[in-house]
Scaffold this motif. Structure first.
Motif, PDB file in Angstrom:
ATOM      1  N   GLY A   5     -55.797  10.702  35.180  1.00  0.00           N
ATOM      2  CA  GLY A   5     -56.847  10.578  36.191  1.00  0.00           C
ATOM      3  C   GLY A   5     -58.198  10.777  35.541  1.00  0.00           C
ATOM      4  N   GLY A   6     -59.133   9.831  35.759  1.00  0.00           N
ATOM      5  CA  GLY A   6     -60.468   9.942  35.165  1.00  0.00           C
ATOM      6  C   GLY A   6     -60.368  10.023  33.658  1.00  0.00           C
ATOM      7  N   VAL A   7     -61.160  10.919  33.048  1.00  0.00           N
ATOM      8  CA  VAL A   7     -61.121  11.025  31.586  1.00  0.00           C
ATOM      9  C   VAL A   7     -59.866  11.770  31.126  1.00  0.00           C
ATOM     10  N   GLY A   8     -59.136  12.347  32.085  1.00  0.00           N
ATOM     11  CA  GLY A   8     -57.847  12.970  31.775  1.00  0.00           C
ATOM     12  C   GLY A   8     -56.824  11.966  31.271  1.00  0.00           C
ATOM     13  N   VAL A   9     -57.220  10.709  31.237  1.00  0.00           N
ATOM     14  CA  VAL A   9     -56.319   9.669  30.723  1.00  0.00           C
ATOM     15  C   VAL A   9     -56.137   9.796  29.202  1.00  0.00           C
ATOM     16  N   THR A  10     -57.050  10.500  28.516  1.00  0.00           N
ATOM     17  CA  THR A  10     -57.044  10.443  27.041  1.00  0.00           C
ATOM     18  C   THR A  10     -55.719  10.867  26.393  1.00  0.00           C
ATOM     19  N   PRO A  11     -55.132  12.024  26.756  1.00  0.00           N
ATOM     20  CA  PRO A  11     -53.879  12.366  26.074  1.00  0.00           C
ATOM     21  C   PRO A  11     -52.737  11.406  26.420  1.00  0.00           C
ATOM     22  N   VAL A  12     -52.726  10.881  27.655  1.00  0.00           N
ATOM     23  CA  VAL A  12     -51.627   9.969  27.993  1.00  0.00           C
ATOM     24  C   VAL A  12     -51.825   8.600  27.340  1.00  0.00           C
ATOM     25  N   LEU A  13     -53.078   8.248  27.012  1.00  0.00           N
ATOM     26  CA  LEU A  13     -53.309   7.008  26.252  1.00  0.00           C
ATOM     27  C   LEU A  13     -52.635   7.102  24.888  1.00  0.00           C
ATOM     28  N   SER A  14     -52.736   8.299  24.299  1.00  0.00           N
ATOM     29  CA  SER A  14     -52.109   8.507  23.005  1.00  0.00           C
ATOM     30  C   SER A  14     -50.585   8.371  23.123  1.00  0.00           C
ATOM     31  N   MET A  15     -50.038   8.922  24.209  1.00  0.00           N
ATOM     32  CA  MET A  15     -48.584   8.813  24.436  1.00  0.00           C
ATOM     33  C   MET A  15     -48.179   7.348  24.594  1.00  0.00           C
ATOM     34  N   LEU A  16     -48.997   6.627  25.355  1.00  0.00           N
ATOM     35  CA  LEU A  16     -48.708   5.208  25.610  1.00  0.00           C
ATOM     36  C   LEU A  16     -48.752   4.408  24.298  1.00  0.00           C
ATOM     37  N   ASN A  17     -49.795   4.663  23.506  1.00  0.00           N
ATOM     38  CA  ASN A  17     -49.921   3.982  22.212  1.00  0.00           C
ATOM     39  C   ASN A  17     -48.737   4.301  21.315  1.00  0.00           C
ATOM     40  N   TYR A  18     -48.297   5.541  21.381  1.00  0.00           N
ATOM     41  CA  TYR A  18     -47.165   5.940  20.543  1.00  0.00           C
ATOM     42  C   TYR A  18     -45.896   5.194  20.975  1.00  0.00           C
ATOM     43  N   ILE A  19     -45.644   5.188  22.281  1.00  0.00           N
ATOM     44  CA  ILE A  19     -44.410   4.554  22.784  1.00  0.00           C
ATOM     45  C   ILE A  19     -44.384   3.073  22.405  1.00  0.00           C
ATOM     46  N   ALA A  20     -45.578   2.450  22.429  1.00  0.00           N
ATOM     47  CA  ALA A  20     -45.636   1.015  22.106  1.00  0.00           C
ATOM     48  C   ALA A  20     -45.257   0.743  20.654  1.00  0.00           C
ATOM     49  N   THR A  21     -45.504   1.699  19.752  1.00  0.00           N
ATOM     50  CA  THR A  21     -45.233   1.432  18.333  1.00  0.00           C
ATOM     51  C   THR A  21     -43.945   2.086  17.848  1.00  0.00           C
ATOM     52  N   ALA A  22     -43.403   3.001  18.631  1.00  0.00           N
ATOM     53  CA  ALA A  22     -42.175   3.684  18.193  1.00  0.00           C
ATOM     54  C   ALA A  22     -40.968   2.782  18.439  1.00  0.00           C
ATOM     55  N   PRO A  23     -39.906   2.981  17.675  1.00  0.00           N
ATOM     56  CA  PRO A  23     -38.711   2.171  17.916  1.00  0.00           C
ATOM     57  C   PRO A  23     -38.034   2.582  19.211  1.00  0.00           C
ATOM     58  N   GLY A  24     -37.224   1.693  19.735  1.00  0.00           N
ATOM     59  CA  GLY A  24     -36.379   2.089  20.863  1.00  0.00           C
ATOM     60  C   GLY A  24     -36.785   1.544  22.209  1.00  0.00           C
ATOM     61  N   ASN A  25     -37.988   0.903  22.287  1.00  0.00           N
ATOM     62  CA  ASN A  25     -38.430   0.322  23.563  1.00  0.00           C
ATOM     63  C   ASN A  25     -38.257   1.284  24.727  1.00  0.00           C
ATOM     64  N   ARG A  26     -38.744   2.493  24.554  1.00  0.00           N
ATOM     65  CA  ARG A  26     -38.632   3.503  25.605  1.00  0.00           C
ATOM     66  C   ARG A  26     -39.368   3.043  26.863  1.00  0.00           C
ATOM     67  N   GLU A  27     -38.732   3.203  28.000  1.00  0.00           N
ATOM     68  CA  GLU A  27     -39.357   2.768  29.256  1.00  0.00           C
ATOM     69  C   GLU A  27     -40.503   3.713  29.633  1.00  0.00           C
ATOM     70  N   ALA A  28     -41.673   3.130  29.900  1.00  0.00           N
ATOM     71  CA  ALA A  28     -42.826   3.970  30.284  1.00  0.00           C
ATOM     72  C   ALA A  28     -43.581   3.320  31.429  1.00  0.00           C
ATOM     73  N   TRP A  29     -43.882   4.134  32.437  1.00  0.00           N
ATOM     74  CA  TRP A  29     -44.728   3.711  33.555  1.00  0.00           C
ATOM     75  C   TRP A  29     -46.019   4.489  33.444  1.00  0.00           C
TER      76      TRP A  29
END
Ligand SMILES: Cc1cc2nc3c(=O)[nH]c(=O)nc-3n(C[C@H](O)[C@H](O)[C@H](O)COP(=O)(O)OP(=O)(O)OC[C@H]3O[C@@H](n4cnc5c(N)ncnc54)[C@H](O)[C@@H]3O)c2cc1C
Ligand code: FES
Length: 421
Positions: free
Chosen positions: A194-218
């Motif tokens: 929410g708002g600028v609180g998005v920053t740590p979850v952006l990092s999580m999202l970026n990580y999931i996109a590059t990590a193996p395993g195609n982990r499901e993320a919403w």
């Protein structure tokens, strides 16, 4: 080839990380498959192999995290939205950067002109941990609160936005923090920013996109309107490129020019009601970071929806996370009427009573300054010497605590206390 595999395997054993073991096996499996392919297919496979190797290298580098402060040079500033800017930081010594866990933050020590004391602030790492040559933080410039329009604007955030120039140096502590994605687990996740609180979850999202395993993320991203929407094009592309990642954007108060279906998906706040409509089931790990009202509503309603506490992970950019913990945890001393507290440096004797908050909150409410950073027991900035008495911790300290000291942001008196503040 076999020497390489054995060296990497040795590192994996030393680190004792299941995750590393999985990556190693995956890298090895893909290397073996490579031998049997034609040139074109080999190129594709090499790229995929890199995706597996990158996090492997980062995890190995974890051991090189530094103690104290390290000099970083500001390499670039990118305006992401109204009053929100990303800052790219490269280590001055040029040595590779250690990995961090997606969701962790950096602690900055700033010498701000006009301030008698150095200012300590924490900012979440907003990019994936896959870069060993730079870190990125994304900061919102804080104006005075509407209720006190004459107050000065945020000290550190204004300094970053208005004063700090590319090429200047910053003192930075190594990544830390307990709000991070569980990278060993491969189960589906819901990330909420929410708002600028998005920053740590952006990092999580970026990580999931590059990590193996195609982990499901919403990823549920809540902002007021298009003016606050960070990295709009990047996120849209991201959504299109990754089948395992689903991005849902909510504007609580869209502007006339904001386009439903294009800029945003829902004209409402992120809520558990929305999760019920979109996800249908609650069988996810939830990672939430946003303003305190959003966090309070979501953590409460997720519990009501039947999501177990240990599957709800959250962080607030301030004391809110500590408050939630303090409500949940009643230290043994909390039933007593109060304790006398002697702040020796300020020569103030006060009575702390149940509900008065952490020692840090209590001190601030009484005009006593104690330096603070994370306000969640992780950065060590609020460490204060205890001359007499004992404290109770509201959560497990994430920073080392010297004997005879306490982290005031997460402690309350256990007995009458005399502290050096
Ligand atoms: C773990 C963690 C991660 C974080 N990650 C991020 C991140 O990724 N991005 C980000 O932008 N922030 C993040 N934060 C928040 C950040 O650390 C700072 O708290 C934030 O930037 C505000 O600091 P400041 O020095 O600019 O404001 P401060 O100087 O601390 O002021 C805060 C507010 O108080 C107001 N104020 C000042 N003086 C008065 C007064 N006398 N009366 C009334 N109001 C007053 C200011 O105008 C401002 O609105 C994070 C915090 C934590 C703990
Ligand atoms: S302010 Fe960071 S540990 Fe207390």
């Amino acid at each position: 080839m076999s020497i390489l595999i054995h060296s990497v395997a040795l590192v994996a054993t030393l680190l004792g990380a299941t995750y590393l073991g999985v990556l190693l096996f995956e890298a090895y499996r893909r290397q073996r498959q490579l031998a049997d392919l034609h040139e074109e297919e080999k190129a594709v496979f090499r790229a995929r192999l890199e995706v597996v190797r990158a996090p492997l290298a980062q995890v190995s580098a974890q051991a090189q995290a530094w103690a104290g402060y390290r000099k970083f040079r500001l390499e670039g500033k990118v305006l992401e939205a109204d009053s929100v800017c990303s800052f790219y930081l490269a280590p001055h010594d040029g040595r590779p950067l250690p990995a961090f866990l997606p969701g962790q933050y950096l602690t900055f020590r700033l010498a701000i002109p006009g301030q008698t004391r150095e200012v300590t602030r924490c900012y979440s790492l907003s990019d994936s941990p896959g870069h060993t040559d730079y870190y990125r933080v994304t900061i919102k410039r804080l104006p005075p609160p509407p209720s006190v329009p004459t107050a000065p604007p945020g000290l550190s955030s204004s300094h970053f936005h208005d004063k700090l120039q590319v090429g200047e140096f910053l003192d930075v502590k190594a990544p830390s923090g307990q709000f991070h994605l569980d990278v060993e687990h491969r189960g589906p996740v819901v990330l909420v920013g929410g708002g600028v609180g998005v920053t740590p979850v952006l990092s999580m999202l970026n990580y999931i996109a590059t990590a193996p395993g195609n982990r499901e993320a919403w990823f549920f991203y809540g902002v007021r309107n298009g003016r606050e929407h960070l990295m709009r094009d990047f996120l849209r592309e991201f959504d299109a490129q990754h089948e395992n990642i689903h991005i849902i954007v909510c504007y609580s108060d869209p502007l006339p020019g904001d386009r439903a279906g294009e800029d945003y998906d829902y004209a409402e706040r992120v809520s558990v009601e929305l999760f019920k409509r979109v996800l249908k089931v609650n069988n996810f790990d939830f990672y939430v970071c946003g303003p305190p009202p959003m966090m309070e509503a979501l953590t409460r309603d997720l519990g009501v929806w039947g999501v177990p506490d240990d599957r709800i992970h959250f962080e607030a950019f301030g004391p809110a996370s500590v408050k939630k913990i303090s409500q949940a945890t009643r230290p043994a001393a909390a039933n007593t009427p109060g304790f006398e507290l002697n702040f020796t440096r300020s020569a103030k004797k006060l009575v702390w009573a149940q509900g008065a908050g952490s020692l840090l909150e209590f001190a601030e409410a009484n005009g006593i300054h104690i330096d603070s950073g994370c306000r969640a027991g992780n950065c060590g900035t609020c460490t204060t010497a205890v001359r007499e008495g004992e404290v109770n911790y509201l959560s497990t300290p994430g920073a080392p605590v010297d004997k005879g000291s306490c982290l005031t942001c997460i402690s309350v008196p256990k007995t009458a206390l005399s502290i050096d503040a």
